[in-house]
Design a protein around this motif. Structure first.
Motif, mmCIF file in Angstrom:
data_model
loop_
_atom_site.group_PDB
_atom_site.id
_atom_site.type_symbol
_atom_site.label_atom_id
_atom_site.label_comp_id
_atom_site.label_asym_id
_atom_site.label_seq_id
_atom_site.Cartn_x
_atom_site.Cartn_y
_atom_site.Cartn_z
ATOM 1 N N GLU A 2 0.784 -1.227 -0.021
ATOM 2 C CA GLU A 2 0.096 -0.159 0.041
ATOM 3 C C GLU A 2 0.916 1.153 0.229
ATOM 4 O O GLU A 2 0.662 2.328 -0.724
ATOM 5 N N GLN A 3 1.902 1.233 0.933
ATOM 6 C CA GLN A 3 2.742 2.277 0.510
ATOM 7 C C GLN A 3 3.269 2.684 -0.487
ATOM 8 O O GLN A 3 3.532 3.691 -1.007
ATOM 9 N N ASN A 4 3.882 1.559 -1.138
ATOM 10 C CA ASN A 4 4.531 1.586 -2.332
ATOM 11 C C ASN A 4 3.407 2.092 -3.762
ATOM 12 O O ASN A 4 3.987 2.934 -4.574
ATOM 13 N N GLN A 5 2.417 1.773 -3.511
ATOM 14 C CA GLN A 5 1.219 2.319 -4.298
ATOM 15 C C GLN A 5 1.139 3.791 -4.028
ATOM 16 O O GLN A 5 0.855 4.619 -5.051
ATOM 17 N N ILE A 6 1.096 4.334 -2.913
ATOM 18 C CA ILE A 6 1.148 5.779 -2.578
ATOM 19 C C ILE A 6 1.973 6.429 -3.326
ATOM 20 O O ILE A 6 1.994 7.606 -3.849
ATOM 21 N N ILE A 7 3.404 6.003 -3.209
ATOM 22 C CA ILE A 7 4.500 6.578 -3.590
ATOM 23 C C ILE A 7 4.328 6.602 -5.325
ATOM 24 O O ILE A 7 4.667 7.663 -5.829
ATOM 25 N N ILE A 20 9.311 10.326 3.334
ATOM 26 C CA ILE A 20 8.864 8.669 3.684
ATOM 27 C C ILE A 20 9.491 8.390 4.819
ATOM 28 O O ILE A 20 10.822 8.154 4.912
ATOM 29 N N PRO A 22 9.867 4.782 5.490
ATOM 30 C CA PRO A 22 9.602 3.386 4.979
ATOM 31 C C PRO A 22 9.257 2.371 5.937
ATOM 32 O O PRO A 22 9.614 1.961 6.954
ATOM 33 N N LEU A 23 8.028 1.396 5.471
ATOM 34 C CA LEU A 23 7.689 0.388 6.187
ATOM 35 C C LEU A 23 8.614 -1.086 6.115
ATOM 36 O O LEU A 23 8.525 -1.868 6.878
ATOM 37 N N THR A 28 10.647 -0.896 -0.259
ATOM 38 C CA THR A 28 10.261 0.373 -0.439
ATOM 39 C C THR A 28 11.604 1.427 -1.252
ATOM 40 O O THR A 28 11.107 2.304 -1.927
ATOM 41 N N THR A 93 11.433 -4.359 8.961
ATOM 42 C CA THR A 93 11.519 -2.844 9.470
ATOM 43 C C THR A 93 12.891 -2.357 9.973
ATOM 44 O O THR A 93 13.238 -2.857 10.997
#
Length: 193
Positions: A2-7, A20, A22-23, A28, A93
């Motif tokens: 999901e984070q990658n999609q936001i980026i 950012i 990163p999770l 990431t 993480t």
């Protein structure tokens, strides 16, 4: 993911810059490279990411933070012997992995034994509590938790561990372990008080 999609969405919007946390240090890195290749400066904060394409990195020295936690645990336990549990967060993480690395090396070098160092089932307090409860159940002997110290590497693992320890106490298990947690919240401060 999901984070990658936001980026990716921010790249498509042609933003002027990104900050950012990163999770996942590995997962990431590719989207960050994509942002930088698109001419977008990226500041990484809180948790490291693989690679060097980002413009800047700002964070706590997490390994040193773990080392400081271990030094305090050694002081609290008054020596060079004891049984320790480390509660990890989710794999990958970077910040929490570095904290555990610093803590584990220092505590082991001082002669302490790490009985368990499980990863949280997921990134939620409920997942951390479930993992903590399952781990601690195996360390109860004669209605006493046979653990001298517990280190939790972030807020989620600290809250999950605290809840699991509360449940043990409510079930009649004696708990005398020293607990050191990384990060803070009003609930943890209340528990400390």
């Amino acid at each position: 993911a999901e984070q990658n999609q936001i980026i990716e969405n921010m790249i498509n919007l042609d933003v002027d810059g990104m900050a950012i946390a990163p999770l996942n240090a590995k997962a990431t890195s590719k989207p960050i490279v994509g942002a930088v290749d698109a001419g977008i400066p990226v500041v990484v904060f809180d948790s490291a990411v693989n690679g060097t394409s980002h413009t800047s990195f700002v964070a706590t020295n997490n390994q040193q933070g773990g080392t400081l936690g271990a030094e305090k645990m050694i002081e609290l336990l008054g020596g060079n012997q004891g049984d320790i549990v480390i509660m990890r967060f989710v794999q990958g993480t970077a910040s929490t992995e570095a904290r555990v690395e610093g803590f584990a090396k220092t505590i082991k070098d001082a002669g302490f034994k790490v009985l368990a160092d499980p990863y949280s089932e997921d990134g939620t307090v409920a997942g951390a509590k479930k993992t903590a409860a399952n781990t601690l159940e195996g360390l109860v002997k004669d209605q006493t938790l046979a653990v001298d110290g517990i280190f939790t590497c972030n807020l989620i693992s600290a809250l999950g561990m605290a809840a699991a320890l509360d449940d043990l106490r409510k079930s009649g298990v004696a708990v005398d372990a020293k607990v050191i947690g990384f990060d803070t919240s009003p609930k943890l401060i209340q528990g400390l008080q």
